[in-house]
Design an enzyme around this catalytic site. Structure first.
Site, PDB file in Angstrom:
ATOM      1  N   CYS A  67       2.818   8.920  12.243  1.00  0.00           N
ATOM      2  CA  CYS A  67       2.508   7.657  12.236  1.00  0.00           C
ATOM      3  C   CYS A  67       1.498   7.365  13.427  1.00  0.00           C
ATOM      4  CB  CYS A  67       3.983   7.210  12.738  1.00  0.00           C
ATOM      5  SG  CYS A  67       4.879   7.448  11.229  1.00  0.00           S
ATOM      6  N   HIS A 107       3.240  -0.262  15.139  1.00  0.00           N
ATOM      7  CA  HIS A 107       3.292   0.680  13.712  1.00  0.00           C
ATOM      8  C   HIS A 107       4.759   0.110  13.105  1.00  0.00           C
ATOM      9  CE1 HIS A 107       4.404   3.966  10.992  1.00  0.00           C
ATOM     10  NE2 HIS A 107       5.419   4.194  11.871  1.00  0.00           N
ATOM     11  N   ASN A 127       7.771   1.757   5.722  1.00  0.00           N
ATOM     12  CA  ASN A 127       7.074   2.489   6.583  1.00  0.00           C
ATOM     13  C   ASN A 127       5.865   3.403   6.156  1.00  0.00           C
ATOM     14  OD1 ASN A 127       6.092   4.424   8.492  1.00  0.00           O
ATOM     15  ND2 ASN A 127       8.060   5.017   9.461  1.00  0.00           N
TER      16      ASN A 127
HETATM   17  O1  UT7 Z   1       7.851   6.365  11.712  1.00  0.00           O
HETATM   18  C1  UT7 Z   1       8.510   7.257  12.361  1.00  0.00           C
HETATM   19  C2  UT7 Z   1       9.328   6.855  13.150  1.00  0.00           C
HETATM   20  N1  UT7 Z   1      10.678   6.642  12.647  1.00  0.00           N
HETATM   21  C3  UT7 Z   1      11.305   5.505  13.157  1.00  0.00           C
HETATM   22  O2  UT7 Z   1      11.170   5.281  14.011  1.00  0.00           O
HETATM   23  C4  UT7 Z   1      13.106   5.501  12.570  1.00  0.00           C
HETATM   24  C5  UT7 Z   1      13.941   5.537  13.566  1.00  0.00           C
HETATM   25  N2  UT7 Z   1      15.351   5.426  13.378  1.00  0.00           N
HETATM   26  C6  UT7 Z   1      15.740   4.261  12.570  1.00  0.00           C
HETATM   27  O3  UT7 Z   1      15.051   3.309  12.541  1.00  0.00           O
HETATM   28  C7  UT7 Z   1      17.177   4.297  12.527  1.00  0.00           C
HETATM   29  O4  UT7 Z   1      17.984   5.466  13.203  1.00  0.00           O
HETATM   30  C8  UT7 Z   1      17.377   4.258  10.968  1.00  0.00           C
HETATM   31  C9  UT7 Z   1      17.222   2.976  10.438  1.00  0.00           C
HETATM   32  C10 UT7 Z   1      16.817   5.288  10.323  1.00  0.00           C
HETATM   33  C11 UT7 Z   1      18.848   4.408  10.957  1.00  0.00           C
HETATM   34  O5  UT7 Z   1      19.998   3.433  11.490  1.00  0.00           O
HETATM   35  P1  UT7 Z   1      21.079   3.723  12.421  1.00  0.00           P
HETATM   36  O6  UT7 Z   1      21.721   2.506  12.701  1.00  0.00           O
HETATM   37  O7  UT7 Z   1      20.811   4.776  13.092  1.00  0.00           O
HETATM   38  O8  UT7 Z   1      21.946   4.516  11.266  1.00  0.00           O
HETATM   39  P2  UT7 Z   1      22.723   5.679  11.303  1.00  0.00           P
HETATM   40  O9  UT7 Z   1      21.602   6.877  10.797  1.00  0.00           O
HETATM   41  O10 UT7 Z   1      23.530   6.276  12.431  1.00  0.00           O
HETATM   42  O11 UT7 Z   1      23.813   5.918  10.146  1.00  0.00           O
HETATM   43  C12 UT7 Z   1      24.895   4.922   9.947  1.00  0.00           C
HETATM   44  C13 UT7 Z   1      25.398   5.225   8.817  1.00  0.00           C
HETATM   45  C14 UT7 Z   1      26.075   6.611   8.197  1.00  0.00           C
HETATM   46  O12 UT7 Z   1      27.409   6.503   7.777  1.00  0.00           O
HETATM   47  P3  UT7 Z   1      28.640   6.845   8.698  1.00  0.00           P
HETATM   48  O13 UT7 Z   1      28.313   8.279   9.290  1.00  0.00           O
HETATM   49  O14 UT7 Z   1      28.562   5.730   9.914  1.00  0.00           O
HETATM   50  O15 UT7 Z   1      29.779   6.869   7.722  1.00  0.00           O
HETATM   51  C15 UT7 Z   1      24.907   6.890   7.447  1.00  0.00           C
HETATM   52  O16 UT7 Z   1      25.622   8.101   6.461  1.00  0.00           O
HETATM   53  O17 UT7 Z   1      24.891   4.681   7.667  1.00  0.00           O
HETATM   54  C16 UT7 Z   1      24.769   5.555   6.527  1.00  0.00           C
HETATM   55  N3  UT7 Z   1      23.483   5.791   5.965  1.00  0.00           N
HETATM   56  C17 UT7 Z   1      23.250   4.743   4.700  1.00  0.00           C
HETATM   57  N4  UT7 Z   1      24.060   4.071   4.197  1.00  0.00           N
HETATM   58  C18 UT7 Z   1      23.331   3.401   3.042  1.00  0.00           C
HETATM   59  C19 UT7 Z   1      22.468   6.323   6.215  1.00  0.00           C
HETATM   60  N5  UT7 Z   1      21.296   5.855   5.484  1.00  0.00           N
HETATM   61  C20 UT7 Z   1      21.891   5.183   4.497  1.00  0.00           C
HETATM   62  C21 UT7 Z   1      21.635   4.177   3.497  1.00  0.00           C
HETATM   63  N6  UT7 Z   1      22.187   3.510   2.773  1.00  0.00           N
HETATM   64  N7  UT7 Z   1      20.254   4.384   3.080  1.00  0.00           N
END
Ligand code: UT7
Length: 336
Positions: free
Chosen positions: A116, A263, A293
């Site tokens: 990225c 980004h 992204n």
């Molecule tokens: O460009 C490269 C750099 N990338 C980034 O900078 C991305 C950095 N990370 C992020 O932006 C965030 O961590 C995300 C947007 C990817 C995720 O957000 P989060 O608030 O950290 O969610 P999480 O991964 O902790 O997941 C929370 C819940 C989980 O369920 P449980 O365990 O709480 O029951 C996941 O299984 O959301 C669930 N989940 C989803 N639910 C519906 C994960 N992906 C999805 C989805 N739809 N697509």
């Protein structure tokens, strides 16, 4: 112009996305996700996806737009730099395919892999070549075709919903005056975190016969893996740091910057960075809502949209910053 006086500037911009639009509602039909989850966590509403194109094809279309904007053509280009993490093939680089599509005979071309942060790394390379006098006009493209390498099942939903396909391009040339120039590009990487955001396979690690096995495929190692929260935390910290670092290098303050082109990984990351650094949100445009992204393509795509809509004008001071896999991160002030 003597060597010490040569400065590099951006003389043209372009972008391209493939026509197919995929909404969050479309994704709801193929995996366990929801429009609400995706929008709340990332700000993304739609993304574009290729049907029969590859990375060099997207790069080609963006390059044509950039030539038009810089009032030059492919034959005027001395060097092509293409930043991508989703090349058409393992080798040769997509820049070679782009060079051929542009109808060029022996113009040099190189791929740059900094994920990225790839566009800013490429801008740094282009600036150095221009300022050393080695080349006069360089095409820099960030292009990504993520969709073929994503897992569009519930298993891969945490990553698949975030990414889109697209390309952005700029032309970099020598600048006769200081009002338009690319400032120092600050680059960083921290490979100890490589496995927090990566595609592990296919890969050469592990010895012969381990390139891509049935076990790898069954485990889904051919798809991106991301430790989302960990990456998020690092992104917010590193982006803040690099913004401060480039401002200090240039002797500028937040108030001196006309537009912050961050980004587009997650709108929440950029909003958090803006809040912590007291950057007014109206100075932080975003297009992640439409495109998701687009990794190395996201900053040049955003720049092109801002230029074409009149929000970025000649003479504006633009602060660009990116963070991504590697980890890599980078920043620069571009006097447009
Ligand atoms: O460009 C490269 C750099 N990338 C980034 O900078 C991305 C950095 N990370 C992020 O932006 C965030 O961590 C995300 C947007 C990817 C995720 O957000 P989060 O608030 O950290 O969610 P999480 O991964 O902790 O997941 C929370 C819940 C989980 O369920 P449980 O365990 O709480 O029951 C996941 O299984 O959301 C669930 N989940 C989803 N639910 C519906 C994960 N992906 C999805 C989805 N739809 N697509």
């Amino acid at each position: 112009m003597s060597l010490t006086q040569i400065k590099a500037k951006i003389t043209g911009t372009g972008m391209y996305v493939p026509p197919k639009v995929v909404s969050n509602f479309d994704l709801e039909k193929i995996m366990d996700t929801s429009d609400e989850w995706i929008r709340q966590r990332s700000g993304i509403e739609t993304r574009h996806q290729v049907e029969d194109q590859g990375t060099a094809d997207l790069a080609y279309e963006a390059a044509l737009k950039a030539f038009e904007s810089a009032q030059c053509s492919a034959k005027d280009i001395d060097l092509i730099i293409l930043a991508t993490l989703s090349a058409d093939h393992m080798f040769p680089g997509s820049s070679a395919l782009l060079q051929a599509r542009l109808g060029l005979e022996t113009t040099p071309s190189m791929d740059l892999r900094a994920q990225c942060s790839g566009f800013l790394y490429s801008l740094s390379v282009a600036k150095s070549f221009i300022e050393s006098g080695a080349y006069k006009r360089i095409l820099v493209v960030g292009a990504e075709t993520h969709s073929p390498i994503l897992d569009y099942t519930t298993r891969g939903r945490d990553v698949a919903v975030l990414f889109g396909d697209g390309a952005g391009a700029v032309i970099v040339e020598a600048s006769p005056d200081a009002t338009s120039q690319i400032g120092k590009v600050i680059l960083h990487s921290q490979g100890q975190f490589a496995d927090r955001l990566w595609v592990e396979r296919p890969g050469t690690r592990g010895g012969s016969g381990k390139w891509l096995t049935q076990d790898h495929l069954a485990e889904g190692k051919q798809y991106p893996y991301m430790e989302g929260r960990y990456v998020y935390k690092h992104a917010v910290e590193r982006l803040q740091e690099v913004v401060k670092e480039v401002l200090e290098t240039e002797g500028l303050t937040i108030a001196d910057i006309d537009c912050f082109l961050f980004h587009q990984a997650n709108i929440r990351i950029n909003e958090k960075v803006a809040e912590l650094l007291h950057i007014p949100l109206e100075k932080c445009p975003s297009n992640i809502q439409k495109y998701g992204n687009c990794s190395a393509a996201s900053i040049p795509m955003l720049l092109d949209e801002m230029v074409r809509s009149g929000r970025v004008k000649r003479g504006d001071k633009l602060l660009m910053a990116a963070f991504g896999a590697g980890f890599t991160w980078a920043g620069s002030v571009v006097r447009f």
